[in-house]
Design a protein around this motif. Structure first.
Motif, PDB file in Angstrom:
ATOM      1  N   MET A   1      36.610  62.131  11.966  1.00 23.22           N
ATOM      2  CA  MET A   1      35.250  62.661  11.911  1.00 23.22           C
ATOM      3  C   MET A   1      35.226  63.893  11.011  1.00 23.22           C
ATOM      4  N   ARG A   3      32.426  65.724  10.117  1.00 19.51           N
ATOM      5  CA  ARG A   3      31.500  66.737  10.599  1.00 19.51           C
ATOM      6  C   ARG A   3      31.103  66.409  12.030  1.00 19.51           C
ATOM      7  N   PRO A   5      28.550  65.746  14.897  1.00 24.48           N
ATOM      8  CA  PRO A   5      27.144  65.353  15.008  1.00 24.48           C
ATOM      9  C   PRO A   5      26.313  66.486  15.596  1.00 24.48           C
ATOM     10  N   CYS A  36      27.714  66.344  20.644  1.00 28.01           N
ATOM     11  CA  CYS A  36      26.866  66.931  19.595  1.00 28.01           C
ATOM     12  C   CYS A  36      26.788  68.445  19.751  1.00 28.01           C
ATOM     13  N   GLN A  65      22.574  67.105   7.901  1.00 28.65           N
ATOM     14  CA  GLN A  65      23.695  66.180   7.800  1.00 28.65           C
ATOM     15  C   GLN A  65      24.175  65.787   9.192  1.00 28.65           C
ATOM     16  N   ASP A  66      24.341  64.500   9.419  1.00 27.28           N
ATOM     17  CA  ASP A  66      24.863  63.975  10.683  1.00 27.28           C
ATOM     18  C   ASP A  66      23.982  64.312  11.886  1.00 27.28           C
TER      19      ASP A  66
END
Length: 226
Positions: A1, A3, A5, A36, A65-66
């Protein structure tokens, strides 16, 4: 991963205050632990004119982003009565146009309608609001009434439907409840009010994050514990 979320919460003081203990953003952050980051972009006193003015500075492509979902929660200040001294009033037609612009800004940056949750402004308790204004030393002007706020709630729902976004009609959900239970000063949420909104958001949150795994391995897996 590459970045982590993230979730973005965009709105006025009803969003800014939501990161306080027992606030609705705090409930959401607890629900999404290790899934997140929850970013609060709430601005006390702001209306949708203010939001439009600073939109590209507040929320840009990098921030989005994301993003797994974003909430848009304005209207409580737009609905201030035009004769009130605060000058926060935004006519309902322009409020509706502003919401469309905000939604379209996010869509232009790659956020699909499915990931956008509009929240309609809640009702006010006039008696509590008048008392709070008097105790705070503000001018004795009752600045919000439900006959006005309902029109902004309707406009918010209309925008959500037209742009195929998710929506929580908080005004309708709360108007027949005992408002002093849910609003601690006639305008802002009590713990119960925060819990109500968090509960309404919870179903959307589950749907929008159901594909997300817990970030990083469980400690037992790292230690080889069975």
């Amino acid at each position: 991963m590459s970045r982590w979320p993230r979730v973005v919460l965009f709105g006025d003081s009803l969003t800014q205050r939501s990161s306080h203990p027992n606030g609705w953003a705090t409930h959401i952050a607890q629900q999404l632990q290790r899934q997140c980051d929850v970013l609060n972009r709430g601005f006390s006193g702001y209306n949708t004119d203010h939001a439009i003015q600073f939109l590209s500075k507040i929320i840009d492509a990098k921030l989005l982003q994301d993003v797994v979902f974003i909430t848009i929660f304005f209207g409580a200040n737009d609905a201030v009565l035009p004769e009130c001294y605060t000058k926060q009033h935004v006519p309902v037609d322009r409020y509706q146009t502003n919401l469309v612009k905000i939604v379209e800004h996010f869509q232009s940056l790659g956020i699909t309608s499915e990931k956008i949750i509009l929240i309609a402004p809640p009702p006010v308790d006039a008696e509590l609001r008048a008392k709070d204004l008097l105790e705070s030393g503000d001018k004795p002007c009752l600045d919000r009434i439900n006959d006005a706020t309902i029109e902004y709630a309707k406009a918010c729902v209309k925008v959500a439907n037209s742009k195929k976004c998710r929506v929580i009609d908080l005004f309708t959900l709360m108007i027949n409840k005992h408002l002093p239970t849910y609003l601690n000063d006639g305008l802002h949420f009590s713990d119960e009010g925060n819990s109500l909104l968090a509960s309404e958001l919870s179903t959307h949150v589950k749907e929008l994050t159901k594909e997300l795994d817990m970030n990083l391995p469980d400690w037992k897996d790292l230690c080889g514990v069975e």
